[in-house]
Design an enzyme around this catalytic site. Structure first.
Site, PDB file in Angstrom:
ATOM      1  N   SER A 319       0.850  -1.197   0.000  1.00 17.12           N
ATOM      2  CA  SER A 319       0.000   0.000   0.000  1.00 17.12           C
ATOM      3  C   SER A 319       0.877   1.234   0.000  1.00 17.12           C
ATOM      4  O   SER A 319       2.015   1.197   0.472  1.00 17.12           O
ATOM      5  CB  SER A 319      -0.861   0.023   1.265  1.00 17.12           C
ATOM      6  OG  SER A 319      -0.050   0.270   2.402  1.00 17.12           O
ATOM      7  N   ASP A 320       0.350   2.346  -0.505  1.00 22.24           N
ATOM      8  CA  ASP A 320       1.022   3.606  -0.214  1.00 22.24           C
ATOM      9  C   ASP A 320       0.841   3.831   1.288  1.00 22.24           C
ATOM     10  O   ASP A 320      -0.056   3.273   1.914  1.00 22.24           O
ATOM     11  CB  ASP A 320       0.442   4.761  -1.036  1.00 22.24           C
ATOM     12  CG  ASP A 320       1.424   5.929  -1.130  1.00 22.24           C
ATOM     13  OD1 ASP A 320       2.356   5.996  -0.296  1.00 22.24           O
ATOM     14  OD2 ASP A 320       1.270   6.783  -2.025  1.00 22.24           O
ATOM     15  N   CYS A 321       1.726   4.653   1.865  1.00 22.58           N
ATOM     16  CA  CYS A 321       1.797   4.636   3.318  1.00 22.58           C
ATOM     17  C   CYS A 321       0.567   5.273   3.959  1.00 22.58           C
ATOM     18  O   CYS A 321       0.366   6.483   3.863  1.00 22.58           O
ATOM     19  CB  CYS A 321       3.113   5.248   3.765  1.00 22.58           C
ATOM     20  SG  CYS A 321       4.441   4.197   3.134  1.00 22.58           S
TER      21      CYS A 321
END
Ligand code: NAG
Ligand code: NAG
Ligand code: NAG
Ligand code: NAG
Ligand code: NAG
Ligand code: NAG
Length: 809
Positions: A319-321
């Site tokens: 995932s993006d953070c």
């Protein structure tokens, strides 16, 4: 194996002696267990130090295939242990010998210490080579350069890893296309064309990951892509349709991108498909935004069906953070709580959750994974699959067994003279000569120059490094670079946008160079631009300096996105304009080399420079690439926008010499046999066209795609200086096809041609790749009719027709 291992231990301990002046018994090494450092997980001494016998752990049996070993490892973990390894700061499980691992690394244009990962500078590694930002490298249109940079970055990472300064997984490159000129992250990307972006992705990923002899193309040993060893894991991000950061009330956490399937296939997914299929990337990162209502990181069609199954990802999806938290906190998607969002994302195919610990919480997978399984919303087997995807990548990286041929790399392989020279060369290759009236450039070394601008640009020790930087080896600023070659250099810094009236100095020098532009307060992640103008009153004082100067001034622009410098375009007092991007640590040397003619510029704009009027015609949040007639939106990028608000087009770039094209080719006719089992697709033709072929177009998915068009182009240097020239090859679809791109880049090659010389450039275009378009219902098809091959731009071009005849086999 044994000898290179000894070599590593020797070089590592030497370093310890040299730095500390005491020879400690331990050594540097990436994996620290009970106070000792080890070069790999599966070291019998390491297991012994934990009271374990490595022989009992099949996951350390190097004779078994990685998937079997990963299965053994995951099978030893309790559910609680499994869940604690689904976040970017994986805890490991000491009970079974598994150490912690920090997944988050960044290496956009050099090793970076951005993020709370395991990459850090200090003691034996004070810095790493800071290459030009990606938008600069893209402007070079040179795949050899991209591979060289990726290779240098991965070598520095591997060296830092051996010294315990880095991990092995890096979330670079950023390959979202710059759909809108306001996007704040243009500096991180290879520009607006999906094919150029995709080729950059393939080159960079291959150079980050591939180990010589293990590139998957060399035979049986690498036949299994899940066993192919890799140097560093590279990750293509942010998938998909992510390119609104913060624009008025729209922000990336709540933005729901409304995207037509045709644009998904043709523009947003294309670089990712190339990255996975052709680059064999070991990671894809999904983005924050939703697409047609569904968060990218919880979309099974995007993740499992497309990336993993259709494109055959050999790796993991991250995932993006905070993407998973964003679904709950910002998007409030379906009113889901943490457990439900975790289950939805994992079921969709997300393997690893990057979460921001500094808000006092864990990442969502670690926090809610256990409850998701206990409440029956997620199967334990789905957790197991995610972990296996992760551990196979770590095995390919040598985390468990080491990779002997990479273990002798150490501090002497970071910030080498060769890497610094490559950073300078990359910056030179990416410089774009935008304007050069009456040969104002190059300057002579005997010239005295005045350097004018904001101190942050003239002495750009900070600005040139852009975002996702590490600590550079050193920084050569424009002032530093120019003052080394000019006879004399005076510096006239403007303060807070006010330059005052230019003093008498402007009359006494041979040339006045203004360095102007933007910085990361204007264009950055989380910060889209509000307009395309030069901020801080720079336009006013550039005009004032130009008016006062007896000879036409030289303007150097520091920026990633295009800037509306129409005030300079036809102003005869501004003789030359050079776009310098954000050129990295050696940028000042590169700027000086170009201005003083030590290097003949050959870079090309990787995105359209619009005038500011353009953005008044289309909101940033409209995702469509084609014009939207009922709303009056004019279309986006050179592929679909044909209006007047183009200041400098995609591909624009001048040289200090002149080139000419010649080719024996006058055209080609390509019969394409369509089998009875293949489907012909209908096309929509422009009103008033009479075209009615029996088979308007054939879908490339079911076609063999063996047809090619080959030709040779002669590029002659008819000027007085050696120089590099970018051959940009476009195709133009048949004129009668409605809603097709105006033209599309299908190949490019940068060639060096000595003054008075010529080179032959052989080009082969695959019909399914180069002549295909994406029709209205999102099938990629080859249209029948006369397409055009178009090489070059308005200044220099060559074209010929290619007739494609679809007929029964
Ligand atoms: C292990 O490596 C770290 C650097 O990552 C170093 O500070 C430490 O001294 C090393 N320990 C031993 C015992 O060599
Ligand atoms: C330019 O920057 C360097 C490094 O930050 C600094 O040492 C130097 O004083 C600066 N020069 C001027 C003229 O401000
Ligand atoms: C902007 O530049 C103009 C012309 O040089 C000057 O009159 C004006 O005071 C400047 N404004 C600011 C805010 O510095
Ligand atoms: C950008 O420049 C402006 C104007 O000089 C300055 O206020 C700001 O701090 C700079 N931002 C960065 C990130 O350098
Ligand atoms: C500059 O001149 C060109 C060619 O005459 C013209 O197309 C362009 O619109 C002019 N630019 C401006 C800003 O006036
Ligand atoms: C392309 O890049 C490579 C690597 O930096 C360089 O050696 C080569 O000269 C470049 N090609 C041209 C034509 O500039």
């Amino acid at each position: 194996m044994a000898s290179s291992l000894r070599h590593r231990v020797l070089s590592a301990s030497l370093l310890v002696c040299a730095v500390a002046f005491t020879c400690v018994s331990g050594s540097l090494g990436p994996i620290t267990t009970n106070g000792q450092n080890y070069s790999k997980v599966c070291d019998p001494a390491r297991f012994a130090s934990m009271g374990l016998d490595m022989g009992g752990f099949r996951y350390c049996d190097a004779s078994l295939p990685y998937p079997d070993r990963a299965k053994d490892l995951v099978g030893r973990l309790t559910l609680e242990e499994k869940v604690r390894n689904l976040g970017d700061r994986a805890e490991g499980a000491a009970r079974v010998g598994l150490p912690p691992y920090r997944w988050w690394g960044e290496a956009l244009h050099g090793v970076s210490d951005t993020g709370p990962g395991g990459t850090w500078f200090g003691d034996v590694v004070p810095g790493a080579t800071s290459f030009p930002l990606v938008i600069n490298s893209a402007a070079a249109f040179n795949e050899t350069l991209w591979r060289a940079i990726g290779g240098a970055v991965s070598t520095e990472i591997r060296a830092m890893y051996n010294l315990g300064h880095a991990e092995l997984t890096y979330w670079s490159p950023n390959i979202n296309v710059v759909r809108d000129p306001r996007w704040g992250r243009a500096s991180e990307t290879p520009g607006e064309d999906p094919f150029l972006v995709g080729r950059y992705a393939v080159s960079f990923v291959r150079a980050m990951q591939d180990i010589h002899g293990h590139d998957g193309a060399t035979g049986a040993a690498d036949a299994d892509p899940f066993s192919r060893p890799i140097k560093v894991s590279s990750c293509c991000k942010h998938y998909a349709a992510y390119d609104v950061d913060a624009w008025f009330t729209a922000d990336r956490y709540t933005f729901d991108a409304k995207v037509e399937e045709r644009d998904m296939i043709e523009t947003f997914e294309r670089p990712f498909e190339m990255c996975v299929r052709d680059g064999d990337a070991s990671c894809v990162m999904c983005s924050y935004n939703r697409i047609n209502g569904v968060p990218a990181c919880a979309d099974a069609r995007l993740l499992t069906e497309t990336v993993r199954d259709a494109w055959q990802l050999h790796g993991y999806i991250v995932s993006d953070c905070d993407s998973v938290r964003v679904m709950v906190r910002d998007a409030k998607w379906l009113g889901y709580n943490g457990v439900e969002a975790t289950a939805a994302a994992m079921k969709a195919g997300l393997d690893l959750d990057c979460g921001m610990f500094w808000e006092g919480a864990q990442d969502f997978f670690t926090a809610f994974g256990l409850d998701a399984v206990r409440q029956g919303k997620l199967r334990e087997s789905e957790v197991d699959n995610a972990l296996k995807n992760l551990y196979v990548v770590l095995m390919r990286l040598g985390f468990f067994d080491g990779i002997p041929e990479l273990e002798s790399l150490g501090a002497s392989n970071v910030c080498t003279e060769e890497h610094k020279e490559l950073a300078a060369d990359g910056a030179r290759q990416g410089m774009v000569l935008i304007k050069n009236d009456h040969g104002r450039l190059p300057l002579k070394a005997a010239n005295s120059v005045a350097l004018v601008g904001l101190l942050q640009h003239i002495n750009a020790s900070d600005v040139m490094l852009g975002d996702y930087r590490g600590k550079p080896c050193r920084v050569v600023t424009p002032y530093g670079g120019i003052s080394k070659v000019a006879k004399t250099t005076s510096l006239h810094a403007c303060d807070k946008g006010a330059c005052g009236a230019p003093g008498g100095w402007v009359k006494t020098v041979d040339a006045t160079i203004v360095v102007a532009g933007l910085n990361m307060s204007v264009e950055k992640e989380g910060n889209d631009r509000e307009d395309l103008l030069l901020p801080w009153n720079q336009t006013n004082w550039i005009n004032a300096v130009a008016a006062a100067s007896p000879s036409p001034i030289i303007l150097v622009i520091i920026s990633a996105g295009g800037v509306d410098i129409s005030f300079a375009q036809n102003n005869s007092k501004i003789g030359a304009i050079v776009w310098a991007g954000y050129p990295g640590e050696e940028g000042g040397t590169a700027i000086a080399d170009v201005l003083f003619g030590k290097y003949n510029p050959g870079g090309r704009l990787p995105l359209t420079w619009y005038t500011n009027e353009y953005i008044g015609k289309i909101p940033m949040t409209s995702m469509a690439l084609r014009p939207v007639a009922d709303k009056g939106y004019p279309g986006r990028t050179y592929k679909f926008y044909g209006g007047p608000e183009v200041l400098y087009p995609f591909g624009h770039g001048l040289s200090y010499t002149s080139f000419s094209y010649a080719s024996a080719t006058t055209g080609a006719s390509v019969p394409v046999k369509v089998g009875a089992w293949e489907s012909c697709k209908q096309l929509i033709y422009k009103p008033g066209t009479s075209a009615s072929p029996a088979c308007p177009a054939v879908s490339v998915a079911g076609h063999g795609c063996q047809e090619e068009v080959s030709f040779e182009l002669t590029v002659a240097n008819v000027g007085g200086r050696d120089g590099s020239h970018v051959v940009a090859v476009y195709t133009v679809p048949p004129a009668e096809v409605d809603d097709a791109p105006r033209k599309q880049l299908v190949a490019f090659q940068r060639v060096f041609v000595p003054a008075g010389g010529a080179v032959q450039v052989p080009l082969t275009l695959n019909v399914c790749k180069a002549f295909a378009i994406v029709e209205e219902t999102a099938y990629t098809v080859v249209p029948s009719g006369v397409s055009t091959v178009l090489i070059g731009d308005d200044a220099l071009s060559f074209s010929f027709p290619v007739k494609i005849e679809l007929g029964a086999a």
